[in-house]
Write a protein that holds these residues in place. Structure first.
Motif, PDB file in Angstrom:
ATOM      1  N   GLN A 223      37.717  37.845  37.248  1.00 53.14           N
ATOM      2  CA  GLN A 223      37.747  38.037  35.798  1.00 53.14           C
ATOM      3  C   GLN A 223      36.366  38.236  35.180  1.00 53.14           C
ATOM      4  O   GLN A 223      36.219  38.981  34.199  1.00 53.14           O
ATOM      5  CB  GLN A 223      38.445  36.849  35.131  1.00 53.14           C
TER       6      GLN A 223
ATOM      7  N   TYR B 211      47.335  32.547  42.173  1.00 55.40           N
ATOM      8  CA  TYR B 211      46.430  33.165  41.205  1.00 55.40           C
ATOM      9  C   TYR B 211      46.253  34.653  41.504  1.00 55.40           C
ATOM     10  O   TYR B 211      46.331  35.502  40.606  1.00 55.40           O
ATOM     11  CB  TYR B 211      45.071  32.474  41.213  1.00 55.40           C
TER      12      TYR B 211
ATOM     13  N   ARG C 257      38.847  33.078  40.409  1.00 54.24           N
ATOM     14  CA  ARG C 257      39.023  33.456  38.996  1.00 54.24           C
ATOM     15  C   ARG C 257      37.725  34.037  38.428  1.00 54.24           C
ATOM     16  O   ARG C 257      37.743  35.059  37.728  1.00 54.24           O
ATOM     17  CB  ARG C 257      39.478  32.233  38.200  1.00 54.24           C
TER      18      ARG C 257
ATOM     19  N   ARG D  86      47.249  38.100  39.357  1.00 50.71           N
ATOM     20  CA  ARG D  86      46.269  39.119  38.954  1.00 50.71           C
ATOM     21  C   ARG D  86      46.592  40.480  39.552  1.00 50.71           C
ATOM     22  O   ARG D  86      45.808  41.415  39.450  1.00 50.71           O
ATOM     23  CB  ARG D  86      44.859  38.693  39.378  1.00 50.71           C
TER      24      ARG D  86
END
Length: 325
Positions: free
Chosen positions: A94, A125, A90, A129
């Motif tokens: 991100q 995840y 993450r 994305r």
């Protein structure tokens, strides 16, 4: 004029036992250390260290953190995904804007690595994305192949819902081949429900049904047999394969029926008569079994499997024959 070699201000010197100066570029050593720590932090999920090394690399390295690769050609996101470090994934995606589908040097995407090592949460995840469920590596492996290999029903369902190719093929076959060989009936069921082809042939030999024989799962065999729909263009080998699966399931009548179908299609093929002989043996028709196996032996006299079957049938016939008075 001094003859001493000028040294960069960022270098340090050590002296060997021979007295020769060994110059080490401190900047290069520091750079290697930061790169190594950055990759290790991604593997371990150490977010504090990951952020600190990323900041130092952005300030000092050409291309920044995104250009750092391991000796096997993987970036930090690949290593985080392969080790199931979802929080690290993450942060890298991100906060550092790592491309979610960037390939490693061998061609693996982060999603494919997460699926390979069974890290479902990290895979979820990455899919959220925008990671592609259809991406392949250099060998044609997909994330769905690895979900099937690991028996990961949850991930298989998610990949299929996001558009994974249910019949993607590589040298191991399709995901259905892989799930059947691995004896994962829950995954076999999901793949079949999503349209996987139960008659797909891999390496010119193996169908998923044959793979289920290798896996030894009766439940997988049942699911595949129920899913198979034969037509006029069906190859005789498919009837042969299904015949032996019926035998493994203890349904000798259907095994015999498929053996007959195989013989009708290829009357000169020993395998059909061998299947017929084994089905008749299971039905305790030892005379019929012996006749079928003898025909198989004439067509393929060098096949040790047929010779052994003839011996077994002969022994069975002797046991049930009445003793002479």
């Amino acid at each position: 004029m001094s003859t001493a070699a000028a040294r960069p201000s960022s270098s340090c010197a050590a002296t060997t036992s021979s007295g020769a100066d060994v110059v080490v570029d401190a900047r290069e050593e520091g750079m290697r250390r930061r790169r190594r720590l950055f990759l290790l932090a991604a593997m371990d999920g150490n977010l504090d260290l990951l952020a600190r090394m990323a900041a130092e690399l952005e300030a000092t390295a050409r291309g920044g953190a995104a250009c750092v690769r391991s000796t096997c050609g993987r970036q930090a996101l690949h290593l985080a995904a392969a080790n199931g470090q979802t929080d690290a994934c993450r942060y890298l995606v991100q906060d550092l804007a790592f491309p979610v589908d960037a390939p490693s040097s061998p061609g693996e995407t982060p999603l494919l690595l997460a699926a390979t090592f069974g890290h479902t949460a990290a895979a979820v995840y990455l899919l959220d994305r925008g990671a592609s469920p259809r991406a392949t590596d250099g060998d044609g492996e997909t994330s769905l192949h690895w979900a099937a290999y690991n028996g990961d029903r949850e991930l298989a369902m998610l990949l299929l819902s996001r558009g994974a190719d249910v019949d993607a093929a590589n040298p191991r076959g399709t995901p259905l081949h892989v799930a059947a060989a691995g004896a994962h009936p829950a995954v076999v069921d999901i793949l079949l429900r999503h349209g996987a082809d139960p008659s797909k042939v891999a390496n010119c030999v193996f169908t998923p049904l044959v793979s289920s024989l290798l896996g030894g799962s009766l439940e997988c065999m049942k699911l595949l047999i129920q899913a198979m729909k034969f037509d006029g263009d069906t190859d005789a080998s498919l009837y042969s394969n299904r015949s032996i699966c019926w035998l493994h399931l203890g349904i000798a009548d259907d095994a015999l029926s498929d053996a007959w179908a195989c013989i009708r299609m290829r009357p000169d093929w020993a395998k059909g008569y061998y299947r017929q002989g084994m089905a008749l043996c299971s039905l305790q028709d030892y005379a019929g079994a012996s006749d079928a196996l003898l025909r198989a032996s004439k067509l393929d006299p060098d096949d040790d499997t047929i010779a052994e079957a003839l011996r077994v049938v002969s022994e069975c016939a002797k046991r049930v024959s009445p003793s002479p008075h």
